[in-house]
Structures are given as structure tokens and as C-alpha cells.
Design a protein around this motif. Structure first.
Motif, PDB file in Angstrom:
ATOM      1  N   MET A  72       0.837  -1.368   0.147  1.00 56.70           N
ATOM      2  CA  MET A  72       0.012  -0.049  -0.065  1.00 56.70           C
ATOM      3  C   MET A  72       0.884   1.222  -0.070  1.00 56.70           C
ATOM      4  N   THR A  73       0.279   2.321  -0.411  1.00 52.13           N
ATOM      5  CA  THR A  73       1.069   3.577  -0.539  1.00 52.13           C
ATOM      6  C   THR A  73       1.258   4.209   0.959  1.00 52.13           C
ATOM      7  N   LYS A  74       2.574   4.600   0.933  1.00 48.67           N
ATOM      8  CA  LYS A  74       2.910   5.105   2.331  1.00 48.67           C
ATOM      9  C   LYS A  74       2.660   6.673   2.400  1.00 48.67           C
ATOM     10  N   ILE A  75       2.535   6.940   3.601  1.00 51.51           N
ATOM     11  CA  ILE A  75       2.307   8.547   3.687  1.00 51.51           C
ATOM     12  C   ILE A  75       3.484   9.095   4.090  1.00 51.51           C
ATOM     13  N   ASN A  76       3.691  10.454   4.250  1.00 52.03           N
ATOM     14  CA  ASN A  76       4.621  11.290   4.845  1.00 52.03           C
ATOM     15  C   ASN A  76       4.569  11.169   6.379  1.00 52.03           C
ATOM     16  N   GLN A  77       5.247  10.341   6.727  1.00 53.32           N
ATOM     17  CA  GLN A  77       5.391   9.836   8.299  1.00 53.32           C
ATOM     18  C   GLN A  77       5.604  11.178   8.906  1.00 53.32           C
ATOM     19  N   THR A 123       2.723  12.277  11.194  1.00 54.07           N
ATOM     20  CA  THR A 123       2.287  11.849  12.419  1.00 54.07           C
ATOM     21  C   THR A 123       3.003  12.535  13.609  1.00 54.07           C
ATOM     22  N   LEU A 133      -0.816   3.880   4.161  1.00 55.44           N
ATOM     23  CA  LEU A 133      -0.232   3.164   5.481  1.00 55.44           C
ATOM     24  C   LEU A 133       0.863   4.245   6.145  1.00 55.44           C
ATOM     25  N   ASP A 134       1.051   4.290   7.426  1.00 53.43           N
ATOM     26  CA  ASP A 134       2.173   4.898   7.870  1.00 53.43           C
ATOM     27  C   ASP A 134       3.095   3.804   8.225  1.00 53.43           C
ATOM     28  N   GLU A 135       4.299   4.291   8.656  1.00 52.75           N
ATOM     29  CA  GLU A 135       5.568   3.605   8.772  1.00 52.75           C
ATOM     30  C   GLU A 135       5.626   2.176   9.532  1.00 52.75           C
ATOM     31  N   ASN A 136       4.281   2.347  10.584  1.00 51.97           N
ATOM     32  CA  ASN A 136       4.063   1.292  11.499  1.00 51.97           C
ATOM     33  C   ASN A 136       3.121   0.083  10.998  1.00 51.97           C
TER      34      ASN A 136
END
Lengths: 411, 411
Positions: A1-6, A9, B271-274
Motif C-alpha cells: 500500500m502507498t505510504k504516507i509522509n511519516q 504523524t 499506510l504509515d511506517e508502523n
């Protein structure tokens, strides 16, 4: 899945204004007859100056006809506005600027938010505390902040410059070297200013440390005292170390019309990874032309009208109105022994909460006993704890009524 | 010394339009009597619809009086505009949206440029080739592109989706998995479209690969054929995988007025990194409210007027005018045996250059022999080599004159 700009958070909830709204709503439900006066918002209330209104009508009519229609304009703004800005805001104070050093935009919030993007991700950022939240949040998004520490209420990697009554809201130089230093004068939220001599210390620091000052002077039009600089470029050599942000929002009632500008002098340099010297103006120009498509033509015509003789006179009247409100609040609070700051060269009055109350307790007291909504100082940062912000943007009638109510409180 | 964002050094010069201007200027100096017609720019030329003009005048008058003055509005846009958009552009096509899924902005260039920021820096980006340069440049600035390869004229880490006459400008699915896929339909620069069935392949790919489609439909108002989707959300399940960008620029002559919007459905997740699932709409809302301060109230009133019965009728007339121009260009070029694409559901005509000329040689030929300025296809990417773009935004008179001149060329 595409990841967000962490980094997103790490952002803390935009707690301040939602919490204000929540408490206000609750109070209104419980006290439906209370006549609440808001001196909390930083938004103007008077209508646009007539010269601006006329210019905007004229521009709309131009756009109505294909003969005079204007489509995409220069992303940096039309010459007619840039020249008016240089002439009216800089040349008149002995500052020379070239047209390619001024970038017209749709708001200072955007500019102070986007400027960090042209600098390296490991740049060390310093901010005044208390502070306008956008400086911090946009650096959090970019990954420069480190983790948020819930105990200190601060980010690990941000250099905070505490301002309080003890230092007259004139923070000390950074404790460790900073690459980017956000300074806001006249200050939001404290309403305080620096003298030329005091601002010179910052320019000298930036020169000695090869730092860049991001100077937000959105409230310069409210300056009334002589020794307060309107532009950082009044300080010799500042063009080599500073970017300046200006806005028409409070100056001319443009909060709903959207126009601001940013000055990036050609003298300002930075380094790339290989040690090459880069002209910062070129970088900002590239960003501005790639991610922005210019300000509404109608808005730009309105903004230019501010610099006409009629426009200037009309704006002076509006600014006087707000600054008279500021004096009424300031004098009223002082007359009952409150410790008050700002309100002389800025539309913000910053008061030390009485009886050692924390910011939110004073908010509740003011709301429940005087039916007045203000802004808790702690919402602008940890150093704002025990302070409170009132604004001069209300109507005269409400401002006077609010001061009368506060006078009657037992504080 | 403060360091810059090193990614900016990977940007290639914005060569295209400056080179066009240079060649045009040189030709005009050498041929001062030539009557040059420009069919190069992607900017409209007709005046604003009267309904928009009236609404903007009304809004300016509201701002003139403190009783009806509006300051800061919601950063996401006023409800009156968001509701008109949902009703007029989506509900009318059977698509349900909530108000918090629509973000009004000052331009699609800003939105398609900024959207990448909420995703991770190592996201793999796919773009059509040829392509609107902003998609690529903003990812270069963010560090996703890798190095530029001067031999291939492409960035190492960008996944290019070549479009040419061979695949009827309908690119194949990415050769390696992409996180973010920019699709533009009706396409700029080729003017080509997909059928619903063809667009469904992309939605299916995105679902199967957990990719996100960034769907730029700035030109949807020009669609004339039935089976061409106006919105990607006409495809079932697309809300789970797509963000859609729309603009009033070409639809209603707003290139100088500045208004657009972006739809981010609540169903879209990342998704986030976790490994936590994040609602993308929340991220974009946070970005939009932190770095943007809303569109001019005057502009928003103008945009809402487009959805009134008078506004709709006036816009239909303007769009017909441009699409008649498109047909004139298309028919004229075809009549002399040129291979022509687009111009049926888009204001762009994309032609294969005759005699195997490269894009710039054809530019020179058209300029010197017919005094017409167009846009070399290679300026939009390597796969545009040997193609050329003409636009339908000129006046009828100039469009007809230009076609006559081209007919007389020996091609």
C-alpha cells in the motif's frame, strides 16, 4: 500500500481554536441569553477601502470583455503591483529593490509555510516562543522537528527562543547555531516590537553565523512609534541574510481577498551539498513558478489601489480605528492594575493573567464572568502560559463594552 | 552557511516556453511585418460569462460594508461553492460526495504540485509521457526522481508511461509497481481520452497493486462523446484508489481569476511506517489548512455562479466556441493529409509532424513559413518527439486564418 509522509504523524492536534470553540459552544448552550463578545480572532471586521472596491469592480469589468480579458498572469505578480509595492513600501523608506526580488502571493500563511521547502532537510530551525503555529507545523511536516516531547510541550530539534515579561518579549539569541530563524515583528501574539538597534543584533548574529532570518512583518502597518523598523532591510546588510514577508490581510482588510508578498533579495546566498554558492532568489522563483499560478487579477488590482493617494488615506483611517480600539483595551486593562503588553504598534494586546491563573483558567473566567472570548497564550507555545491575547479588530461598540465588563470583574 | 534543498539542483531548466519565446522574438526582429498567430498557449481568450461577472461585482459590494464583510473563510472553501460543485459536477452523474471530501483551492497547478507532499519520500511515481511538467518537477523537488539522464531525457526513478500514435496515446500499465500514478484525461498535451472500460483497467490496477491514482480532469468540460468518463468516480470502487483534480480555469475562463478544487474521498487509505491505516483525506485536510488560507471570496462567488442556470448556458456557449475552433483546426489539418489526434473531447490538437521532422524543426517551419506559433511535443517529454500541439483557445478569425496558412504549406 502507498505510504504516507511519516512526518505528518508528529503533528500535534490543532487544539487551540477547536478547544476555544468547544468551550464557547458549551457556555452558550448553558447560558443562551449571554451576549458574547469575541476579542479572540485575528480577523478584521471593517469593509474594504473604497479605492480598493472601485479598482476591483474595474478589474471585473475588464475580465468581462475579450478585448481587455487577462488570463494567466506572471506567477510572480503583475508589474503594476510590484512597482507600487517597491515604491510605496520600500523606496519611501530608502530601501532599493528590483522587481525580480518581490513575489506576490495569495497569503503570508502560504509563503511562511512554503519557504522552508527550498532549504535542506537538516536545517536547524529557531522560532520565538510563543509563536504563530504555522512556522513550527510546516517544519514538522518537512521532518525538521524531531519528536514532540509531551512534558516540555516542545519538539526536540526545534530551537525555541522564549519570550516573557522578564525579557520584555525580546528573546535572547539562539543557544545553538540555527540555519533558519523565524522572527515576527510587530509580534503575533505578543504585540511587541524591536527597535532598530535590537533588530541589528539579529542581523549581526545571522551574518556571523551564516544564518537566514525569515522576517514576518505582516503587522508593520500598525507601527506608530518612530524607532520601530517597518522592514528588516532598514538594517544595513540585512539583504544578505533576510527574507521578508508582508501581507495585505490586516493592512487593508484583505483576509477574504487574499494577497501578500515576499521579498527575497538577490544578495541572499546559501550553499548546495557540493559547497557551491546558490542564489536563494532563484530557488524561490523556481518554487513559486512551479507550484503556484499567480494571484487573481481582480485581487492584484485591488491591492495596487492601496498605494493610490485615496487608498492610502482610507487605509490610514481604518488602521487608526483599530489602533484606537487597541488603546481602549490597553488603557482599560491597565486602569484596573493588569500587566499589559503590545497594543501600541500592533493590534494585539497581550496580558499577564491576574492571580497567577493559567491561560485556560483565565479564559474560562473571562467567558463565564464577562462573556468575552479571547485566546489563551499557552496556545501559542509553552512560554505563553500565564498570558492571554485580546485583539483590536472588533467594533468600537463591542470593544468599549468588553472593557467595561472586564473593569467590573474582581481580579 | 545554510544549505539548500539539494533536490532542486536536479531540476532541468524550464526550457520549453523560454525557447519558444526566444525563437519567436528572433523571427519577429528579422520579419517585423509578419502577422504572427499564436496557437501555442493553453490560455483562454474570451471574457468571463456574465453570470460570473455579476456574482463577482455582488461579492465586491458585500466586502465594501462592515455589515456584509467576510474575512477569513474556511480554508477548504465556502459551503455555497462546495455544495454547488457536488450537486452540479457529481450528483448529476450519480456520484455521491460529502462536503468534507471537496477542497476548493486557487488552482489545479498548486494542487497537483502539492499533493505529493503528503506521501512518503520513497513513493514510486509513474507519469504519462508526454506529460504536464508540474507532475515531474514537483517530485524532483521532493527527492523522488533520482538523477536526470541526459541521454534518455528522463529521470532514473520515475516510471514513464509512453504514449504515441502506436498505442493511440493510451499507455500500458506500469512496468514496475507504482505508488502514485498521475493520469490526465482529457489529456494535456495530446487531447486524447479513455473510455470507461479503459479507465476501469487503471482503477483495477490500482486496487490490485494498492496504488493511488492522481486523476487530473481539468479539461472534463470539453468532453463531447458519451462513453468518455467526466470523473474517475464514474468507475465503481474508484473512491478507494483515486484523488481527482478539477479546475475552473478552462471551463469558465478562470485562468486569471484562480479557482479549482480537489476531491479526496474518505474511502482512500494509505499506510504509515508502523503499518497503521491512515485516511488520506485527513492528511490533505491538515496540509490544506496549515499551508493555505482559502480562495478569494469574490472568486468563490464567481465560481458558484457557474452552476446557476444562466451560468451553465453561458459556459456551454463559450465551450462550443472553443470546440468549434478545435474542429476547424482538426478538419483543416486532416484535409491536407496530416495525422491528427485530440480536438474531439479536448481543446488540444496533437499532430504527427510531417516528413519525419522533429518537433523543433516543425516549429521553425511553421513559424517561418506560416507565421504560426505552436508547441513542440518534445517539450512535454521524450515520447512527444515528432509531435506538435496546437490549441483551440484563439479567436475564430485567427484560428481560420491559421488553418488557411497551414493548408498552403508544402508538407
Amino acid at each position: 500500500m502507498t505510504k504516507i509522509n511519516q512526518n505528518y504523524t508528529e503533528l500535534q492536534g490543532s487544539y487551540l481554536f477547536s478547544e476555544i470553540a468547544k468551550r464557547r459552544t458549551k457556555f452558550m448552550q448553558e447560558n443562551p441569553d449571554a451576549q458574547i463578545i469575541s476579542l479572540g480572532i485575528g480577523d478584521v471586521t471593517l469593509g474594504l477601502p473604497q479605492a480598493v472596491v472601485d479598482a476591483m469592480h474595474g478589474a471585473v469589468d475588464e475580465l468581462a470583455q475579450s478585448g481587455s480579458f487577462r488570463g494567466y498572469g506572471p506567477e510572480q505578480g503583475y508589474d503594476f503591483l510590484i512597482n507600487a509595492i517597491i515604491e510605496g513600501d520600500y523606496k519611501s523608506r530608502g530601501i532599493e529593490l528590483n522587481a525580480n526580488e518581490v513575489f506576490v502571493s495569495d497569503g503570508s500563511k502560504c509563503d511562511v509555510g512554503n519557504i522552508q521547502e527550498i532549504f535542506s532537510q537538516d536545517a536547524v530551525v529557531a522560532v520565538q516562543d510563543p509563536v504563530y503555529p504555522v512556522y513550527v507545523d510546516t517544519n514538522v511536516m518537512a521532518g525538521r522537528s524531531g519528536k514532540f516531547n509531551k512534558e516540555t510541550n516542545q519538539y526536540e530539534n526545534i530551537v525555541y527562543l522564549p519570550s516573557s515579561a522578564e525579557n520584555l518579549f525580546k528573546p535572547s539569541l539562539p543557544s545553538r547555531r540555527a540555519d533558519l530563524i523565524y522572527l515576527c515583528y510587530p509580534n503575533n501574539p505578543t504585540g511587541m516590537t524591536l527597535t532598530k538597534e535590537e533588530l541589528k543584533h539579529w542581523v549581526d548574529y545571522a551574518k556571523a553565523n551564516n544564518s537566514i532570518i525569515l522576517y514576518d512583518s505582516a503587522y508593520e502597518a500598525f507601527i506608530r512609534e518612530d524607532d520601530v523598523p517597518h522592514s528588516i532591510y532598514e538594517i544595513e546588510g540585512a539583504k544578505e541574510v533576510a527574507i521578508e514577508f508582508r501581507s495585505f490581510s490586516k493592512t487593508a482588510g484583505f483576509t477574504g481577498v487574499r494577497c501578500a508578498y515576499t521579498v527575497v533579495p538577490r544578495e541572499l546566498k546559501a550553499l548546495d551539498e557540493n559547497g557551491n554558492i546558490i542564489i536563494v532568489n532563484d530557488l524561490w522563483n523556481r518554487r513559486h513558478t512551479t507550484k503556484f499560478n499567480g494571484v487573481s487579477y481582480v485581487t492584484q488590482r485591488g491591492a495596487a489601489a492601496i498605494y493610490s493617494p485615496e487608498g492610502k488615506a482610507q487605509i490610514a483611517e481604518i488602521l487608526d480605528y483599530y489602533m484606537t480600539n487597541a488603546a481602549i483595551i490597553r488603557d482599560g486593562l491597565q486602569s484596573i492594575g493588569l500587566e499589559v503588553f503590545g497594543g501600541v504598534n500592533a493590534p494585539y494586546i497581550w496580558l499577564k493573567t491576574p492571580q497567577g491563573l493559567d491561560s485556560w483558567s483565565f479564559f474560562d473566567k473571562l467567558l463565564s464572568e464577562a462573556h468575552i472570548v479571547g485566546t489563551p497564550g499557552v496556545g501559542f507555545g509553552q512560554s505563553g502560559q500565564g498570558y492571554f491575547r485580546l485583539t483590536a479588530f472588533g467594533s468600537r461598540e463591542n470593544t468599549e463594552k468588553a472593557v467595561e465588563r472586564i473593569r467590573k470583574l474582581s481580579l
